[in-house]
Design a protein around this motif. Structure first.
Motif, PDB file in Angstrom:
ATOM      1  N   ALA A 303      16.541   3.824  14.556  1.00 31.47           N
ATOM      2  CA  ALA A 303      15.891   3.231  15.586  1.00 31.47           C
ATOM      3  C   ALA A 303      14.891   2.111  15.275  1.00 31.47           C
ATOM      4  O   ALA A 303      14.689   1.233  16.178  1.00 31.47           O
ATOM      5  N   PHE A 304      14.361   2.197  14.116  1.00 25.08           N
ATOM      6  CA  PHE A 304      13.603   0.861  13.513  1.00 25.08           C
ATOM      7  C   PHE A 304      14.562  -0.235  13.696  1.00 25.08           C
ATOM      8  O   PHE A 304      14.198  -1.116  14.211  1.00 25.08           O
ATOM      9  N   VAL A 305      15.663  -0.185  13.019  1.00 25.92           N
ATOM     10  CA  VAL A 305      16.800  -1.435  13.026  1.00 25.92           C
ATOM     11  C   VAL A 305      17.055  -1.716  14.537  1.00 25.92           C
ATOM     12  O   VAL A 305      17.049  -2.921  14.892  1.00 25.92           O
ATOM     13  N   GLY A 306      17.323  -0.904  15.389  1.00 30.80           N
ATOM     14  CA  GLY A 306      17.451  -1.311  16.847  1.00 30.80           C
ATOM     15  C   GLY A 306      16.231  -1.868  17.504  1.00 30.80           C
ATOM     16  O   GLY A 306      16.223  -2.693  18.426  1.00 30.80           O
ATOM     17  N   ALA A 307      14.924  -1.214  17.091  1.00 35.91           N
ATOM     18  CA  ALA A 307      13.946  -1.849  17.765  1.00 35.91           C
ATOM     19  C   ALA A 307      13.444  -3.328  17.391  1.00 35.91           C
ATOM     20  O   ALA A 307      13.020  -4.210  18.050  1.00 35.91           O
ATOM     21  N   THR A 308      14.030  -3.611  16.041  1.00 34.12           N
ATOM     22  CA  THR A 308      13.420  -4.803  15.447  1.00 34.12           C
ATOM     23  C   THR A 308      14.692  -5.838  15.287  1.00 34.12           C
ATOM     24  O   THR A 308      14.270  -7.093  15.852  1.00 34.12           O
ATOM     25  N   LEU A 309      15.772  -5.443  15.294  1.00 36.50           N
ATOM     26  CA  LEU A 309      16.896  -6.513  14.968  1.00 36.50           C
ATOM     27  C   LEU A 309      17.973  -6.269  16.132  1.00 36.50           C
ATOM     28  O   LEU A 309      18.827  -7.114  16.291  1.00 36.50           O
ATOM     29  N   ALA A 393       8.552  -8.293   3.322  1.00 37.16           N
ATOM     30  CA  ALA A 393       7.467  -7.352   3.535  1.00 37.16           C
ATOM     31  C   ALA A 393       7.689  -6.063   2.837  1.00 37.16           C
ATOM     32  O   ALA A 393       6.813  -5.557   2.074  1.00 37.16           O
ATOM     33  N   PHE A 394       8.862  -5.386   2.912  1.00 39.31           N
ATOM     34  CA  PHE A 394       9.034  -4.120   1.844  1.00 39.31           C
ATOM     35  C   PHE A 394       9.111  -4.577   0.654  1.00 39.31           C
ATOM     36  O   PHE A 394       8.634  -3.590  -0.179  1.00 39.31           O
ATOM     37  N   SER A 395       9.556  -5.798   0.235  1.00 35.67           N
ATOM     38  CA  SER A 395       9.569  -6.116  -1.256  1.00 35.67           C
ATOM     39  C   SER A 395       8.072  -6.199  -1.640  1.00 35.67           C
ATOM     40  O   SER A 395       7.959  -5.685  -2.806  1.00 35.67           O
ATOM     41  N   GLY A 396       7.072  -6.756  -1.024  1.00 34.40           N
ATOM     42  CA  GLY A 396       5.969  -6.646  -1.472  1.00 34.40           C
ATOM     43  C   GLY A 396       5.278  -5.357  -1.630  1.00 34.40           C
ATOM     44  O   GLY A 396       4.651  -4.939  -2.237  1.00 34.40           O
ATOM     45  N   ILE A 397       5.495  -4.648  -0.407  1.00 36.68           N
ATOM     46  CA  ILE A 397       5.204  -3.012  -0.604  1.00 36.68           C
ATOM     47  C   ILE A 397       5.696  -2.216  -1.822  1.00 36.68           C
ATOM     48  O   ILE A 397       4.805  -1.848  -2.431  1.00 36.68           O
ATOM     49  N   VAL A 398       6.975  -2.500  -2.066  1.00 38.58           N
ATOM     50  CA  VAL A 398       7.455  -2.054  -3.487  1.00 38.58           C
ATOM     51  C   VAL A 398       6.557  -2.562  -4.668  1.00 38.58           C
ATOM     52  O   VAL A 398       6.253  -1.663  -5.522  1.00 38.58           O
ATOM     53  N   ALA A 399       6.215  -3.780  -4.770  1.00 34.71           N
ATOM     54  CA  ALA A 399       5.679  -4.555  -5.874  1.00 34.71           C
ATOM     55  C   ALA A 399       4.113  -3.527  -5.834  1.00 34.71           C
ATOM     56  O   ALA A 399       3.670  -3.449  -7.087  1.00 34.71           O
ATOM     57  N   GLY A 400       3.575  -3.429  -4.603  1.00 27.91           N
ATOM     58  CA  GLY A 400       2.178  -2.949  -4.658  1.00 27.91           C
ATOM     59  C   GLY A 400       2.217  -1.175  -5.196  1.00 27.91           C
ATOM     60  O   GLY A 400       1.174  -0.980  -5.452  1.00 27.91           O
ATOM     61  N   ASN A 401       3.386  -0.753  -4.685  1.00 27.63           N
ATOM     62  CA  ASN A 401       3.363   0.581  -5.263  1.00 27.63           C
ATOM     63  C   ASN A 401       3.934   0.949  -6.740  1.00 27.63           C
ATOM     64  O   ASN A 401       3.080   1.753  -7.267  1.00 27.63           O
ATOM     65  N   VAL A 402       4.626   0.136  -7.299  1.00 27.48           N
ATOM     66  CA  VAL A 402       5.080   0.605  -8.611  1.00 27.48           C
ATOM     67  C   VAL A 402       4.976  -0.457  -9.612  1.00 27.48           C
ATOM     68  O   VAL A 402       5.188  -0.234 -10.891  1.00 27.48           O
ATOM     69  N   LYS A 403       5.310  -1.978  -9.235  1.00 30.58           N
ATOM     70  CA  LYS A 403       5.239  -3.070 -10.414  1.00 30.58           C
ATOM     71  C   LYS A 403       3.749  -3.486 -10.738  1.00 30.58           C
ATOM     72  O   LYS A 403       2.780  -3.308 -10.057  1.00 30.58           O
ATOM     73  N   ASP A 404       3.795  -3.536 -12.222  1.00 23.33           N
ATOM     74  CA  ASP A 404       2.529  -3.903 -12.979  1.00 23.33           C
ATOM     75  C   ASP A 404       1.734  -5.132 -12.322  1.00 23.33           C
ATOM     76  O   ASP A 404       0.640  -4.868 -11.974  1.00 23.33           O
ATOM     77  N   LYS A 405       2.341  -6.107 -11.973  1.00 23.97           N
ATOM     78  CA  LYS A 405       1.774  -7.287 -11.312  1.00 23.97           C
ATOM     79  C   LYS A 405       1.090  -7.002  -9.726  1.00 23.97           C
ATOM     80  O   LYS A 405      -0.078  -7.281  -9.668  1.00 23.97           O
ATOM     81  N   GLY A 406       2.078  -6.359  -9.124  1.00 23.14           N
ATOM     82  CA  GLY A 406       1.707  -5.935  -7.788  1.00 23.14           C
ATOM     83  C   GLY A 406       0.474  -5.073  -7.612  1.00 23.14           C
ATOM     84  O   GLY A 406      -0.474  -5.104  -6.852  1.00 23.14           O
ATOM     85  N   MET A 425       5.660  -4.998  14.766  1.00 23.96           N
ATOM     86  CA  MET A 425       4.658  -4.232  14.132  1.00 23.96           C
ATOM     87  C   MET A 425       4.430  -2.893  14.128  1.00 23.96           C
ATOM     88  O   MET A 425       4.245  -2.046  13.280  1.00 23.96           O
ATOM     89  N   GLN A 426       4.618  -2.458  15.540  1.00 25.08           N
ATOM     90  CA  GLN A 426       4.597  -0.940  15.947  1.00 25.08           C
ATOM     91  C   GLN A 426       5.661  -0.149  15.395  1.00 25.08           C
ATOM     92  O   GLN A 426       5.496   0.859  14.807  1.00 25.08           O
ATOM     93  N   PRO A 427       7.131  -0.607  15.466  1.00 24.67           N
ATOM     94  CA  PRO A 427       7.982   0.058  14.819  1.00 24.67           C
ATOM     95  C   PRO A 427       7.797   0.163  13.101  1.00 24.67           C
ATOM     96  O   PRO A 427       8.152   1.173  12.657  1.00 24.67           O
ATOM     97  N   LEU A 428       7.408  -0.900  12.854  1.00 25.62           N
ATOM     98  CA  LEU A 428       7.121  -0.898  11.282  1.00 25.62           C
ATOM     99  C   LEU A 428       5.828  -0.041  11.059  1.00 25.62           C
ATOM    100  O   LEU A 428       6.242   0.728   9.785  1.00 25.62           O
ATOM    101  N   ASP A 429       5.221  -0.096  11.506  1.00 27.98           N
ATOM    102  CA  ASP A 429       3.740   0.870  11.167  1.00 27.98           C
ATOM    103  C   ASP A 429       4.518   2.313  11.246  1.00 27.98           C
ATOM    104  O   ASP A 429       4.165   3.287  10.669  1.00 27.98           O
ATOM    105  N   LYS A 430       5.130   2.684  12.424  1.00 27.77           N
ATOM    106  CA  LYS A 430       5.696   4.089  12.619  1.00 27.77           C
ATOM    107  C   LYS A 430       6.605   4.434  11.344  1.00 27.77           C
ATOM    108  O   LYS A 430       6.386   5.699  10.860  1.00 27.77           O
ATOM    109  N   LEU A 431       7.449   3.523  11.075  1.00 29.20           N
ATOM    110  CA  LEU A 431       8.358   3.998   9.611  1.00 29.20           C
ATOM    111  C   LEU A 431       7.745   4.177   8.629  1.00 29.20           C
ATOM    112  O   LEU A 431       8.001   4.942   7.734  1.00 29.20           O
TER     113      LEU A 431
END
Length: 457
Positions: A303-309, A393-406, A425-431
């Motif tokens: 559903a997220f893919v459909g709503a955004t792409l 955007a998701f790459s940044g979230i991964v960095a903030g979650n697990v990478k030392d620098k992030g 933003m709304q579908p992204l926030d929901k996901l």
């Protein structure tokens, strides 16, 4: 994470990287510039922690602050002296064979990457030059095997998954192995391990003695997600973008299991490429799958893919729920189409040269607070460009979650702020809320997850 038992040891390579030049030894020496040594130390420490249930690079590095590697060139070849190394990597004083293989694979890739960058033949200013660079890195690792028919299935998914989801990935891997297919993953735990584990059993049943369990990673990821011991071909690419390109160049089809931000990043990267007009007729089988309990997650991602792409993006994959055999059958059919297509166009089986990848998907994205806030997340962008920005955007979230620098950036400046149209933003926030609620952001058992981002529409 508290420091475990440590050991001092000396280890030499076996069949991978037998010698280094004096210049290469100096580059890797702590007495040299330090940056390459630090990179190798970080990757080596992760490999020696194989099996540890930790997904935080900062935690691992701090637990073994006194770990050192000394590199010695001798008449019989290179030798590594390990000081205060995790004792779990050894049995009765001898390093476990798979760990030793991966340790010297890391040394090989880091040395080669540095030397290639110093070479005049590498042109990272063009899209073709970047693809050539990825090709050279894979060829040096002996990953590319001309003449072998298409049978490498890439499996993507989360490192933080439920026991039921993990068992399902093993079943799918088992079905793939029964059909003589090989498995490529990001080399860590969870979905990156399950399909390999299933395939090893079915390869044994089919008396396949040279099954391939290919792990593709990069320094920031490997430091947080230690390789699983089933990997028998480890390749460390310089950054996440080259790692992603390696997946789609060397793999012949992709299966996506339940996951979190990292899986969404990979999925969006893939969709952005497949939606490029020049790739419209290129066969590339993609299947989303999971057990019955994961159906809501898969439908939410759909559903997220459909709503955004849009619907066109949804047409590039199929969803199969709770049917490992059907997943393997459909993938086998898809690989036959790949084989036929490449034969008709004289394209290599071992490297997908015909796949068009825009430069925007190849340029490394540095997830600083400024860059994350500046991402263009608008519905009026061409779908493949929006996919590229969502991937970042998701790459940044991964960095903030697990990478030392992030992690350190979040500690210093607070959460990333992600801006965009409400329609995105709304579908992204929901996901993302669903990922948090389903414990897909971090390994279970640790402290409660604190988001490293804020979604602002």
């Amino acid at each position: 994470m508290t420091a475990r038992h440590v050991i001092n040891a000396s280890v030499s390579p076996k069949g991978s990287l037998e010698t280094l030049s004096q210049r290469e030894v100096q580059q890797l020496s702590a007495a040299g510039s330090g940056s390459i040594y630090s990179l190798f130390r970080q990757c080596a420490l992760a490999i020696l922690n194989t099996g540890a249930h930790v997904d935080n690079a900062k935690t691992i590095l701090e637990a073994y602050r006194d770990f050192e590697i000394r590199i010695h060139q001798q008449d019989r070849g290179v030798r590594l002296e390990l000081l205060n190394a995790p004792a779990d990597a050894f049995v009765d004083g001898e390093m476990i064979a798979s760990t030793r293989e991966m340790l010297f694979s890391a040394l090989r890739d880091i040395v080669y990457t540095e030397n290639e960058l110093d070479s005049q033949r590498i042109d990272l200013s063009s899209s073709q030059g970047i693809s050539d660079y990825v090709f050279h890195l894979l060829r040096n690792a002996r990953t590319l095997r001309p003449g072998v028919e298409p049978k490498i299935v890439v499996c993507w998914g989360g490192h933080s998954i439920s026991s039921e989801e993990y068992q399902y990935t093993k079943k799918v891997g088992h079905e793939l192995g029964l059909r003589s297919l090989d498995v490529c993953t990001g080399c860590g735990p969870g979905v990156m391990k399950g399909p390999m584990k299933g395939a090893t059993i079915s390869h044994a049943k089919q008396r396949i003695t040279h099954g391939r369990y290919l792990g593709l990673t990069e320094p920031g990821i490997i430091a947080a997600e230690a390789p699983n011991p089933i990997v028998n071909e480890l390749v460390i690419l310089p950054d996440i973008e080259k790692r992603l390109e390696a997946f789609v160049r060397v793999g012949h089809g992709i299966i996506i299991f339940p996951g979190g931000a990292g899986t969404a990043e990979e999925f969006l990267y893939l969709l952005g490429i497949l939606m490029h007009p020049e790739n419209r007729d290129l066969p590339f089988p993609v299947i989303l799958t999971g057990p019955k309990s994961a159906e809501p997650y898969l439908q939410q991602l759909h559903a997220f893919v459909g709503a955004t792409l849009g619907e066109e993006a949804q047409s590039h994959y199929e969803i199969i729920i709770d049917d490992p055999a059907q997943v393997a059958r459909q993938m086998t059919l898809g690989l036959k189409a790949v084989k036929q297509f490449r034969r008709e166009r004289n394209d290599a089986f071992h490297f997908n040269w015909l796949l068009k990848i825009d430069e925007g998907f190849q340029r490394p994205f540095d997830p600083t607070h400024e860059n994350m806030a500046g991402l263009q997340l608008r519905r009026d962008l061409p779908p493949h460009e929006l996919a590229a920005n969502l991937r970042r955007a998701f790459s940044g979230i991964v960095a903030g979650n697990v990478k030392d620098k992030g992690i350190r950036l979040i500690e210093k400046h607070g959460p990333y702020k992600i801006h965009g149209d409400a329609a995105v933003m709304q579908p992204l926030d929901k996901l993302l809320q669903a990922f948090v609620a389903q414990h897909r952001m971090k390994l279970p058992g640790g402290a409660e997850y604190v988001p490293c981002y804020q979604v602002i529409s």
